[in-house]
Motif scaffolding. Structure first.
Motif, PDB file in Angstrom:
ATOM      1  N   GLU A  92      -2.433   6.977  -3.679  1.00 25.04           N
ATOM      2  CA  GLU A  92      -2.522   5.664  -4.556  1.00 25.04           C
ATOM      3  C   GLU A  92      -2.565   4.687  -4.025  1.00 25.04           C
ATOM      4  N   ILE A  93      -2.890   3.423  -4.568  1.00 31.15           N
ATOM      5  CA  ILE A  93      -2.057   2.142  -3.772  1.00 31.15           C
ATOM      6  C   ILE A  93      -0.586   2.100  -4.173  1.00 31.15           C
ATOM      7  N   GLY A  94       0.255   2.148  -3.295  1.00 34.27           N
ATOM      8  CA  GLY A  94       1.484   1.932  -3.122  1.00 34.27           C
ATOM      9  C   GLY A  94       2.395   3.418  -3.243  1.00 34.27           C
ATOM     10  N   LYS A 136       2.412  -1.316  -5.479  1.00 36.03           N
ATOM     11  CA  LYS A 136       1.090  -1.373  -6.283  1.00 36.03           C
ATOM     12  C   LYS A 136       1.795  -2.879  -6.756  1.00 36.03           C
ATOM     13  N   THR A 137       2.313  -3.145  -7.555  1.00 31.48           N
ATOM     14  CA  THR A 137       2.766  -4.788  -8.130  1.00 31.48           C
ATOM     15  C   THR A 137       2.813  -5.766  -7.228  1.00 31.48           C
ATOM     16  N   THR A 194     -11.147   2.344  -4.221  1.00 29.11           N
ATOM     17  CA  THR A 194      -9.534   1.629  -3.416  1.00 29.11           C
ATOM     18  C   THR A 194      -9.947   1.462  -2.425  1.00 29.11           C
ATOM     19  N   LEU A 254       0.910  -1.224  -0.426  1.00 29.00           N
ATOM     20  CA  LEU A 254       0.167  -0.261  -0.279  1.00 29.00           C
ATOM     21  C   LEU A 254       0.784   1.348   0.183  1.00 29.00           C
ATOM     22  N   PHE A 288       0.956  -5.355  -4.009  1.00 27.85           N
ATOM     23  CA  PHE A 288      -0.057  -5.907  -3.593  1.00 27.85           C
ATOM     24  C   PHE A 288      -0.747  -6.480  -4.749  1.00 27.85           C
ATOM     25  N   ASP A 289      -0.491  -6.300  -5.543  1.00 32.30           N
ATOM     26  CA  ASP A 289      -1.269  -7.498  -6.514  1.00 32.30           C
ATOM     27  C   ASP A 289      -0.901  -8.572  -6.246  1.00 32.30           C
TER      28      ASP A 289
END
Length: 363
Positions: free
Chosen positions: A337-339, A195-196, A290, A191, A198-199
């Motif tokens: 944003e995520i990341g 983001k990569t 989000t 977070l 996180f996924d």
């Protein structure tokens, strides 16, 4: 083996991540300039499983380890326990080159590190974390502390270990709930930074709970890399390092409100991260979608998104006992944003109360 270096000026050290690290540990100690008298600190749960193996290993390479076994649980991270450990160190005859070894989870690591930082004004400190949470959080970065009745980790220091040994075999003895609590901090890294990643956690969550060795090695190593990168830039938390506290402001308040009995650290942080996301959303930094993505990954990782046994007023008041509160202002870590996150000490009181309501189960 994966090796992650924490590149701190004058205090760099390596994190070793693999199965069966006994030879790696033996080679490290045999090649050190440590005095041969050592103190191994563990707790009543971990001690039954691993203390004999570690003390025997140290004896085979010429060390004389003294074992201190503490009662398991957050309440052990206290001045009383610290006093007991100082006594153990003195009785054992530890000198300024004698290593103190933390064998256990975050409570053991924080407390043993606090003793190492303060006994004779600092002796060598080595981490052998045994839980997923300690692997990716408390064993890396040099934060050591004891708790005060009015707040968690309020008395402590920044004190880097000489090495961290993460033996993946030790995860085999952890219950699923302890895997989940470690995943909360791992999700946090995605977070705030990647983001990569996180996924990747979301995509491999099922395999994590089967203790897939490759997936575990990957997520632990990446978590340590992210934390090492942040800590290297800001060892003493004067700026950037504060982002590692994402979700912790509310999380610590939840832990205090429930007297450290209902939720373990990762579960409280998970709820706290959702609260921080709710603030971020209300202030317009992120979309509701989000927040839903975060809620989904918490569910995949078997983590709560709401708490019981807490009151809105209680949580709010507890926020002001947090270390991140300066001059009466709470320094929130919020999502862009995520990341990607930012620090913000201007969040309106009403928005904070709305976030707290968001994470409380409706009666």
């Amino acid at each position: 083996m994966k090796t992650v270096t924490v590149p701190i000026i004058n205090n760099s050290y390596d994190i070793y991540i693999d199965n069966n690290l006994h030879k790696t540990i033996a080679d490290f100690f045999a090649g050190s300039n440590f005095s041969r008298t050592a103190l191994v600190v563990t707790d009543s749960n971990v001690g039954k499983l691993y203390s004999e193996k570690i003390t025997d290993l140290l004896r085979t390479i010429g060390f004389s380890p003294r074992l201190a076994i503490l009662e398991a649980g957050e309440k052990t991270k206290s001045f009383t326990s610290a006093q007991d450990l100082y006594t153990e160190a003195i009785k054992a005859g530890l000198d300024r080159k004698s290593p103190i070894i933390a064998l256990g989870g975050g409570v053991v690591g924080d407390l043993a590190g606090f003793i190492a930082a303060t006994y004779m004004r600092g002796v060598p400190f080595i981490q052998i974390p045994t839980s997923l949470l300690a692997h990716v959080d408390s064993s890396v970065g040099g934060k050591v502390a004891v708790n005060h009745p009015l707040g968690k980790n309020l008395i402590g220091a920044f004190y880097q270990p000489k090495a961290v040994f993460i033996d993946l075999d030790m995860l085999q003895t952890l219950p699923a709930r302890e895997i989940s609590t470690g995943l909360a901090e791992i999700i946090k890294y995605g977070l705030i930074y990647d983001k990569t990643f996180f996924d990747y956690i979301a995509d491999h969550s099922a395999e994590i709970f089967t203790l897939n060795n490759e997936i575990l090695r990957n997520i632990i190593a990446r978590s340590c890399e992210i934390k090492a990168s942040v800590v290297a830039e800001d060892e003493k938390e004067t700026g950037l390092r504060a982002i590692l506290n994402f979700g912790h402001t509310l999380g610590h308040a939840i832990e205090r409100e429930t007297r450290y009995k209902k939720y373990n650290h990762g579960e409280a942080v998970a709820i706290g991260m959702l609260g921080a996301a709710a603030i971020s959303c209300e202030l317009g930094f992120i979309e509701e979608g989000t927040v839903s993505d975060i809620r989904r990954i918490l569910d995949l990782c078997r983590l709560p998104d709401k708490c019981t046994g807490c009151s809105e007023a209680g949580i709010y008041n507890d926020l002001f006992h947090d270390k991140k509160t300066v001059g009466g202002k709470i320094n929130w870590i919020l999502l862009d944003e995520i990341g990607k996150v930012h620090l913000d000490d201007t969040v309106p009181e009403k928005v904070v109360h709305n976030a707290i309501k968001n994470i409380l189960f409706n009666k």
